[in-house]
Design a protein around this motif. Structure first.
Motif, PDB file in Angstrom:
ATOM      1  N   ARG A   1     -33.921  -5.560 102.789  1.00 18.50           N
ATOM      2  CA  ARG A   1     -33.549  -5.167 104.113  1.00 18.50           C
ATOM      3  C   ARG A   1     -32.512  -3.849 103.744  1.00 18.50           C
ATOM      4  NH1 ARG A   1     -33.291 -10.650 105.658  1.00 18.50           N
ATOM      5  NH2 ARG A   1     -31.174 -10.754 104.942  1.00 18.50           N
ATOM      6  N   ILE A   2     -31.923  -3.571 102.454  1.00 17.66           N
ATOM      7  CA  ILE A   2     -31.007  -2.544 102.206  1.00 17.66           C
ATOM      8  C   ILE A   2     -31.707  -1.317 102.154  1.00 17.66           C
ATOM      9  CG2 ILE A   2     -29.196  -2.024 100.787  1.00 17.66           C
ATOM     10  CD1 ILE A   2     -29.000  -4.824  99.663  1.00 17.66           C
ATOM     11  N   ASP A   3     -31.333  -0.353 102.596  1.00 14.48           N
ATOM     12  CA  ASP A   3     -31.794   1.002 102.517  1.00 14.48           C
ATOM     13  C   ASP A   3     -31.568   1.718 101.194  1.00 14.48           C
ATOM     14  OD1 ASP A   3     -33.160   1.263 105.273  1.00 14.48           O
ATOM     15  OD2 ASP A   3     -31.358   2.325 106.357  1.00 14.48           O
TER      16      ASP A   3
ATOM     17  N   LEU B   1     -24.398  -5.884  96.755  1.00 18.53           N
ATOM     18  CA  LEU B   1     -25.191  -4.635  96.622  1.00 18.53           C
ATOM     19  C   LEU B   1     -25.201  -3.691  97.803  1.00 18.53           C
ATOM     20  CD1 LEU B   1     -27.167  -3.119  94.749  1.00 18.53           C
ATOM     21  CD2 LEU B   1     -29.186  -4.647  95.592  1.00 18.53           C
ATOM     22  N   GLU B   2     -25.426  -4.564  98.950  1.00 13.57           N
ATOM     23  CA  GLU B   2     -25.460  -3.780 100.316  1.00 13.57           C
ATOM     24  C   GLU B   2     -24.138  -2.764 100.493  1.00 13.57           C
ATOM     25  OE1 GLU B   2     -26.350  -6.236 103.614  1.00 13.57           O
ATOM     26  OE2 GLU B   2     -27.104  -4.249 104.752  1.00 13.57           O
ATOM     27  N   GLN B   3     -22.958  -3.619 100.056  1.00 15.33           N
ATOM     28  CA  GLN B   3     -21.724  -2.855 100.328  1.00 15.33           C
ATOM     29  C   GLN B   3     -21.611  -1.750  99.559  1.00 15.33           C
ATOM     30  OE1 GLN B   3     -19.451  -3.624 102.522  1.00 15.33           O
ATOM     31  NE2 GLN B   3     -17.975  -2.159 101.802  1.00 15.33           N
TER      32      GLN B   3
ATOM     33  N   ASP C   1     -21.049  -0.360  88.590  1.00 18.96           N
ATOM     34  CA  ASP C   1     -19.731  -0.696  88.262  1.00 18.96           C
ATOM     35  C   ASP C   1     -19.119  -1.642  89.740  1.00 18.96           C
ATOM     36  OD1 ASP C   1     -19.791   0.813  86.051  1.00 18.96           O
ATOM     37  OD2 ASP C   1     -18.876   2.744  87.021  1.00 18.96           O
ATOM     38  N   GLU C   2     -19.516  -1.040  90.902  1.00 23.70           N
ATOM     39  CA  GLU C   2     -19.196  -1.945  91.868  1.00 23.70           C
ATOM     40  C   GLU C   2     -19.523  -3.337  92.097  1.00 23.70           C
ATOM     41  OE1 GLU C   2     -17.669  -0.629  95.205  1.00 23.70           O
ATOM     42  OE2 GLU C   2     -17.526   1.463  94.138  1.00 23.70           O
ATOM     43  N   LEU C   3     -20.764  -3.691  91.537  1.00 22.06           N
ATOM     44  CA  LEU C   3     -21.251  -5.075  91.294  1.00 22.06           C
ATOM     45  C   LEU C   3     -20.285  -5.702  90.380  1.00 22.06           C
ATOM     46  CD1 LEU C   3     -25.085  -4.252  91.447  1.00 22.06           C
ATOM     47  CD2 LEU C   3     -23.817  -5.413  93.246  1.00 22.06           C
TER      48      LEU C   3
END
Ligand code: PLP
Length: 371
Positions: free
Chosen positions: A266-268, A363-365, A301-303
């Motif tokens: 669902r994540i673009d 991941l979406e964020q 990095d964010e994950l």
């Protein structure tokens, strides 16, 4: 949301493995012996191969196979460019030259056409990889090898239990090589295995893995400058205990991967793994492809900052400093894009639904922050 770290891999080890090790230690017989022989039998049966020869890793399995087939200096071996570097390293260790093939960006596998494009007049062997446990199109690859008179060494490091149209990875042509590293489907800590249907080759592999020793009447005779690539019975005991859980672990990985895909698709800008009809993969790693507009390293990095242990997909071996063939970057577009835009999300049998939800949400964020 909990901040507990979600691990990339988490091998399912427990009392059965501990009891198996305990038995070997108490027996006083530690090096390769009856327990490894039983483990070899189990893996051969799983793969549907006549013979299996245990080794200390998949890297030594690949090197042993090349050596036993007589591939060496002056020979070229075609390997996919998007793979763990050990695939190409084994070729160099045998004194031969790796020639890099592109991969299909959808499945990450090199098909027959990709491999054929990299064949030279000096090519003796092709080494297809089942990437992340996704079965390469081996029937086409074997047809190519038959047509061109090449050996096939299948790097099935991540593919124990994977099948295409019911036929197992590692059972197709000359040899299949497996890994039992802790990030693979089953683990022995370190360990590997070569499978083959060729009895003479199996004998040579076994002999070369044990110092070149040939069993004779009174004591061994030495007929080759062999290696010590044996697996110990301590490792073999862990492997046998792990084999008891293989079907259950594969079912659980496939179920969890399906659930994660339902959330991630669902994540673009994020493409989830594809499964062609007839394919039963292992999901040794769960790898997604990010749109070109996204900075993969920043997403990783964010994950990580949020406690989700992500990493890159695998390596563009043609771009690594040792092989450094930057001129191939454009010639191998699938492998180059995969090396730059893929990432691996946590995948192991102990993931809970709440973990999957947290992986997908994080991941979406991370992706949204870049759009
Ligand atoms: C892990 C891996 C290897 C190396 O396996 P080891 O057992 O660690 O030597 C080789 N090829 C591929 C494709 C791998 O994923």
């Amino acid at each position: 949301m909990s901040n507990e770290r979600i691990r990339l891999a988490d091998p399912a080890l427990g009392d059965a493995e501990l009891a198996a090790i305990d038995g070997v230690l108490r027996s006083g017989y530690l090096t390769q012996g009856p327990v490894v022989a039983a483990f070899e039998r189990r893996v051969a049966d799983e793969v549907g191969a006549d013979f299996a020869v245990a080794t200390s890793s998949c890297t030594t399995a690949l090197h042993l196979a090349l050596h036993a087939l007589g591939v060496g200096p002056g020979d070229d071996v075609v390997v996919p460019a998007f793979t763990f570097p050990a695939t190409a390293n084994a070729v160099r260790q045998a004194g031969a030259e790796p020639r890099f093939a592109d991969v299909d960006p959808a499945t990450f596998a090199s098909g027959a056409d990709h491999l054929k494009a990299a064949v030279t007049v000096n090519t003796r062997a092709i080494m297809p990889v089942d990437p992340f446990g996704y079965p390469a199109p081996m029937s086409d690859i074997v047809a190519l090898a038959d047509e061109m008179g090449l050996f096939v060494i299948e790097d099935a490091a991540c593919a124990l239990g994977a099948r295409r149209d019911g036929k197992a990875c590692g059972s197709y042509r000359d040899v299949g090589c497996f890994s039992f590293h802790p990030r693979k489907v089953i683990t022995t800590g370190e360990g590997g295995m070569v499978t083959t249907n060729d009895e003479a080759l199996a004998h040579r592999l076994r002999q070369l893995s044990r110092h070149g020793a040939e069993v004779a009447d009174r004591w061994p005779t030495f007929t080759a400058a062999g290696f010590n690539y044996r697996l110990s019975d301590i490792h073999g005991a862990v492997g046998l205990a792990q084999m008891d859980k293989l079907d259950q672990m594969l079912a659980s990985r496939r179920r969890l991967a399906g659930q994660l895909s339902a959330m991630v698709q669902r994540i673009d800008g994020v493409r989830t793994p594809v499964t062609e009809p007839g394919v039963e993969e292992t999901f040794q790693s769960y790898v997604v492809f990010l749109d070109d507009s996204l900075d993969r390293d920043r997403v990783v990095d964010e994950l990580r900052a949020a406690g989700v242990e992500a990493t890159l997909g695998t390596y563009g071996v043609h771009l690594e400093p040792f092989y450094a063939r930057p001129e191939l970057a454009d010639a191998l577009p699938g492998a180059t894009a995969a090396a730059r835009q893929t990432l691996t999300l946590p995948m192991h049998t102990r993931l809970r639904s709440t973990d999957l939800e947290r992986i997908a949400a994080t991941l979406e964020q991370a992706v949204k922050e870049q759009s």
